[in-house]
Design a protein around this motif. Sequence first.
Motif, short mmCIF file in Angstrom:
data_model
loop_
_atom_site.label_atom_id
_atom_site.label_comp_id
_atom_site.label_asym_id
_atom_site.label_seq_id
_atom_site.Cartn_x
_atom_site.Cartn_y
_atom_site.Cartn_z
N ARG A 129 -14.19 35.20 34.64
CA ARG A 129 -14.91 35.93 35.68
C ARG A 129 -14.58 37.41 35.58
N ASP B 98 -24.51 30.46 35.18
CA ASP B 98 -23.46 31.45 34.91
C ASP B 98 -23.91 32.54 33.94
N ALA C 220 -24.35 35.67 35.90
CA ALA C 220 -23.12 36.09 36.58
C ALA C 220 -22.10 36.70 35.61
N SER D 159 -34.19 37.28 40.13
CA SER D 159 -32.83 37.00 40.56
C SER D 159 -32.27 38.21 41.29
N ASN E 102 -29.82 40.37 44.01
CA ASN E 102 -28.42 40.34 44.44
C ASN E 102 -28.33 41.12 45.75
N ASP F 129 -21.19 43.85 45.50
CA ASP F 129 -20.98 43.21 44.20
C ASP F 129 -21.41 44.19 43.11
N ARG G 1 -22.67 41.90 39.24
CA ARG G 1 -23.91 41.16 38.95
C ARG G 1 -25.11 42.02 39.30
#
Length: 338
Positions: free
Chosen positions: A151, A202, A205, A231, A233, A238, A241
């Motif tokens: 991550r 993922d 991400a 997609s 966000n 954040d 992403r």
Amino acid sequence: MIAELGERTSVFPIHFDVPEHVLPLNTFVETAKQTAALIRALGHELAGGTLVFQVVVIPPAEGSFKTRLGVMVMAGAVAFWAFVESDIGKAFVKGITQHEPAHWSEHLGETIRDAAIDLLSEETQEVDEEALCAAAAEMLVELAADFLQARTDQLQSSGITVERYRDAYDARNQFYQACEHTPGLKGVGFSEAPIFPVQRADFIALQVSIPPKEDDPEPWIAGLTILKVTSPNWNRDDKWRQWKGRDSKGRDRFFRIDDEHFWLLVRQERLNPHIIDTIKVQWAFQGTHENPRNAKVLRVLKFNDEPLAEPLGDRALDAILGAFIPLADDQPDLFEGE
């Protein structure tokens, strides 16, 4: 070459979860290319460019679809292990793998760490160079596999920042962009077993926004475009992403939104989002119109059918971007959809 250097070769499998074990050629080539780029970036960091190695393709196993790359280290293992055993090197390895180098030394063979310590202490000039090269190849494989799965917040908290390790993050971005563009690809793993820890959800991400270099002379390109948001966000905090959308030609576009007025409307819940939102934006990016990089939306002009704002003028754009190139009126997707 593999026969001659086989003992110094470590296998890096990329296991694809695809129906009928069929993979587009472009995905095979691009993921292998970006894995090699990632290994080069990590190898350069760990040995200051002195590690001599090669990445080759090994024939895939039957019964599944795996890309099997061979990492062969020919020279430079002394400098490699000297860095790994340093405080900085230990922090780097642990930041990616969550283990100290001693864990991998024990895993690879007790003589490896002893040989590295002997090199640093100069107590002996006789070392098993073959073993050091083999262990360096294995370490590179482990680091690359873990980096592809880690991550971003985990890496960042360990000091492995996007700004410092641009090339590694860029290779990971392009790796998962290739995966994302592959219909039917459900997941990816990095072992011989059919285990796929990275699922399709993922792929986005694990991609991050890479800021331009401070000394990057590349100018910004600014203009208007219409995007279908596939997609979003909605978490402005954040930073990793990005938003994802498609332009009028169906090309995927990744971007962030820097429009304060837009985010105010989001906080006030004054927007009416759909499953697929259509936005008209004024944005800026580097690179080319066909392959934009570091894209950021400066002003959201229209959200679905609702007008939100007027475009910024040249003076405002100059204050935000510095020198910029206006997107010519004849660009293919400029104002399309109106």
